[in-house]
Motif scaffolding. Structure first.
Motif, PDB file in Angstrom:
ATOM      1  N   GLU A   1       0.947  -0.733   0.142  1.00 41.79           N
ATOM      2  CA  GLU A   1       0.261  -0.375  -0.052  1.00 41.79           C
ATOM      3  C   GLU A   1       1.065   1.653   0.123  1.00 41.79           C
ATOM      4  OE1 GLU A   1      -3.794   2.001   2.882  1.00 41.79           O
ATOM      5  OE2 GLU A   1      -2.968   0.055   3.275  1.00 41.79           O
ATOM      6  N   ALA A   2       0.771   2.362  -0.871  1.00 43.37           N
ATOM      7  CA  ALA A   2       1.786   2.848  -1.448  1.00 43.37           C
ATOM      8  C   ALA A   2       1.768   4.271  -0.272  1.00 43.37           C
ATOM      9  CB  ALA A   2       1.187   4.587  -2.217  1.00 43.37           C
ATOM     10  N   PRO A   3       2.259   4.755   0.408  1.00 42.25           N
ATOM     11  CA  PRO A   3       2.307   6.188   1.730  1.00 42.25           C
ATOM     12  C   PRO A   3       1.940   6.793   1.516  1.00 42.25           C
ATOM     13  CG  PRO A   3       4.764   5.402   0.551  1.00 42.25           C
ATOM     14  CD  PRO A   3       3.540   4.626  -0.417  1.00 42.25           C
ATOM     15  N   ARG A   4       0.723   7.688   2.320  1.00 41.81           N
ATOM     16  CA  ARG A   4      -0.444   8.436   2.049  1.00 41.81           C
ATOM     17  C   ARG A   4       0.308   9.847   2.779  1.00 41.81           C
ATOM     18  NH1 ARG A   4      -5.383   5.514   4.613  1.00 41.81           N
ATOM     19  NH2 ARG A   4      -5.756   3.777   3.155  1.00 41.81           N
ATOM     20  N   GLY A   5       0.303  10.923   2.607  1.00 37.82           N
ATOM     21  CA  GLY A   5       0.961  12.201   2.453  1.00 37.82           C
ATOM     22  C   GLY A   5       2.219  12.085   2.531  1.00 37.82           C
ATOM     23  N   ALA A   6       2.471  13.922   2.583  1.00 35.35           N
ATOM     24  CA  ALA A   6       3.507  14.444   2.274  1.00 35.35           C
ATOM     25  C   ALA A   6       5.016  12.929   3.084  1.00 35.35           C
ATOM     26  CB  ALA A   6       3.750  16.064   2.456  1.00 35.35           C
ATOM     27  N   VAL A   7       4.518  13.400   4.344  1.00 37.10           N
ATOM     28  CA  VAL A   7       5.406  12.718   5.252  1.00 37.10           C
ATOM     29  C   VAL A   7       5.926  11.308   5.047  1.00 37.10           C
ATOM     30  CG1 VAL A   7       5.690  12.437   7.923  1.00 37.10           C
ATOM     31  CG2 VAL A   7       4.752  14.590   7.100  1.00 37.10           C
ATOM     32  N   GLU A   8       5.029  10.550   5.397  1.00 30.08           N
ATOM     33  CA  GLU A   8       4.492   9.494   4.678  1.00 30.08           C
ATOM     34  C   GLU A   8       5.705   9.037   3.336  1.00 30.08           C
ATOM     35  OE1 GLU A   8       1.519   6.497   4.457  1.00 30.08           O
ATOM     36  OE2 GLU A   8       1.262   7.147   6.814  1.00 30.08           O
ATOM     37  N   THR A   9       5.675   9.201   2.348  1.00 33.53           N
ATOM     38  CA  THR A   9       6.330   9.697   1.301  1.00 33.53           C
ATOM     39  C   THR A   9       7.347   9.884   1.094  1.00 33.53           C
ATOM     40  OG1 THR A   9       3.966   9.322  -0.301  1.00 33.53           O
ATOM     41  CG2 THR A   9       6.170  10.534  -1.301  1.00 33.53           C
ATOM     42  N   ALA A  10       8.088  11.332   1.577  1.00 29.78           N
ATOM     43  CA  ALA A  10       9.344  11.117   2.624  1.00 29.78           C
ATOM     44  C   ALA A  10      10.185   9.871   2.893  1.00 29.78           C
ATOM     45  CB  ALA A  10       9.461  12.931   2.438  1.00 29.78           C
ATOM     46  N   LEU A  11       9.645  10.081   4.205  1.00 32.86           N
ATOM     47  CA  LEU A  11       9.740   8.995   5.091  1.00 32.86           C
ATOM     48  C   LEU A  11      10.296   7.413   4.196  1.00 32.86           C
ATOM     49  CD1 LEU A  11      11.199   8.063   7.419  1.00 32.86           C
ATOM     50  CD2 LEU A  11       8.429   7.511   8.549  1.00 32.86           C
ATOM     51  N   ALA A  12       9.169   7.326   3.324  1.00 36.70           N
ATOM     52  CA  ALA A  12       9.397   5.982   2.600  1.00 36.70           C
ATOM     53  C   ALA A  12      10.846   6.519   1.302  1.00 36.70           C
ATOM     54  CB  ALA A  12       8.232   5.487   1.680  1.00 36.70           C
ATOM     55  N   GLN A  13      10.888   7.298   1.161  1.00 33.98           N
ATOM     56  CA  GLN A  13      11.827   8.008  -0.010  1.00 33.98           C
ATOM     57  C   GLN A  13      14.121   7.006   0.695  1.00 33.98           C
ATOM     58  OE1 GLN A  13      11.619  11.327  -1.100  1.00 33.98           O
ATOM     59  NE2 GLN A  13      14.632  11.147  -2.280  1.00 33.98           N
ATOM     60  N   ILE A  14      13.209   7.785   2.384  1.00 32.01           N
ATOM     61  CA  ILE A  14      14.330   8.092   3.370  1.00 32.01           C
ATOM     62  C   ILE A  14      14.989   5.780   2.910  1.00 32.01           C
ATOM     63  CG2 ILE A  14      15.517   8.370   5.233  1.00 32.01           C
ATOM     64  CD1 ILE A  14      14.037  10.522   5.229  1.00 32.01           C
ATOM     65  N   TRP A  15      13.514   5.523   3.675  1.00 33.82           N
ATOM     66  CA  TRP A  15      14.316   4.575   4.050  1.00 33.82           C
ATOM     67  C   TRP A  15      14.682   3.774   2.793  1.00 33.82           C
ATOM     68  CZ3 TRP A  15       9.596   1.696   7.695  1.00 33.82           C
ATOM     69  CH2 TRP A  15      10.089   2.545   8.510  1.00 33.82           C
ATOM     70  N   ALA A  16      13.724   3.371   1.579  1.00 36.26           N
ATOM     71  CA  ALA A  16      14.676   2.981   0.641  1.00 36.26           C
ATOM     72  C   ALA A  16      15.613   3.521  -0.205  1.00 36.26           C
ATOM     73  CB  ALA A  16      13.252   3.366  -0.740  1.00 36.26           C
ATOM     74  N   GLU A  17      16.456   4.756  -0.289  1.00 40.35           N
ATOM     75  CA  GLU A  17      17.862   4.831  -0.261  1.00 40.35           C
ATOM     76  C   GLU A  17      18.446   3.852   1.315  1.00 40.35           C
ATOM     77  OE1 GLU A  17      17.884   9.232   0.235  1.00 40.35           O
ATOM     78  OE2 GLU A  17      16.589   9.035  -2.188  1.00 40.35           O
ATOM     79  N   LEU A  18      17.949   4.497   2.115  1.00 42.71           N
ATOM     80  CA  LEU A  18      19.040   3.747   3.416  1.00 42.71           C
ATOM     81  C   LEU A  18      18.933   2.197   3.501  1.00 42.71           C
ATOM     82  CD1 LEU A  18      18.039   5.234   6.878  1.00 42.71           C
ATOM     83  CD2 LEU A  18      20.200   5.091   5.303  1.00 42.71           C
ATOM     84  N   LEU A  19      18.113   1.443   2.997  1.00 44.53           N
ATOM     85  CA  LEU A  19      18.196  -0.115   3.062  1.00 44.53           C
ATOM     86  C   LEU A  19      18.322  -0.491   1.370  1.00 44.53           C
ATOM     87  CD1 LEU A  19      14.291  -0.166   5.420  1.00 44.53           C
ATOM     88  CD2 LEU A  19      16.697  -0.798   6.236  1.00 44.53           C
TER      89      LEU A  19
END
Length: 122
Positions: free
Chosen positions: A7-25
Motif C-alpha cells: 500500500e503506497a505511502p499517504r501524505g507528504a511525510v510518509e512519502t518522504a520517509l519511504a524515500q529515505i527508507w528505500a535509500e537507506l535499505l
C-alpha cells in the motif's frame, strides 16, 4: 508466512520517509505498512535514519521512537506529533526538506567514498 500487500505511502511525510527508507535499505519501494527491521534495517541504519530526520526537520527524534514505531505509517504519525508539539505546522514543506536533504546526504556520502577510494589507489 503471510505477507501484506503493498500500500503506497499517504501524505507528504510518509512519502518522504519511504524515500529515505528505500535509500537507506537499498529497496525499490517502501509501503506504508512496511516494517523497518523486516526490510533489513538494523541499529546502525536506525542511527543514520534518526540523524537524517533530526537534521532535516531541526527536531531531535529519539532512536527509541523508531524502535517503538518501526512501521512506516506509525513512525510518520510519531514524526508529525513531535513536529506539532514543536510548533511546526507546514508538514508538506518539511517533507520536501526531508527528501531534498536526504538526496544531498547521499551525494555527499558518495563523494566522500569516491574520494577515499581514489586516495587508496595511490
Amino acid at each position: 508466512y503471510a505477507r501484506r500487500s503493498y500500500e503506497a505511502p499517504r501524505g507528504a511525510v510518509e512519502t518522504a520517509l519511504a524515500q529515505i527508507w528505500a535509500e537507506l535499505l537499498g529497496v525499490e519501494r517502501v509501503g506504508r505498512h512496511d516494517h523497518f527491521f523486516e526490510l533489513g534495517g538494523h541499529s546502525l541504519l536506525a542511527v543514520q535514519l534518526s540523524s537524517r530526520l533530526s537534521r532535516a526537520v531541526g527536531v531531535e527524534l529519539p532512536l527509541s521512537t523508531l524502535f517503538a514505531n518501526p512501521v512506516l505509517s506509525d513512525l510518520a504519525a510519531s514524526i508529525v506529533e513531535v513536529l506539532s508539539r514543536s510548533g511546526t505546522q507546514d508538514l508538506p514543506a518539511i517533507a520536501a526538506v526531508i527528501a531534498r536533504r536526504s538526496g544531498r546526504d547521499l551525494r555527499d556520502n558518495l563523494d566522500e567514498t569516491l574520494r577515499a577510494r581514489s586516495w587508496a589507489n595511490y
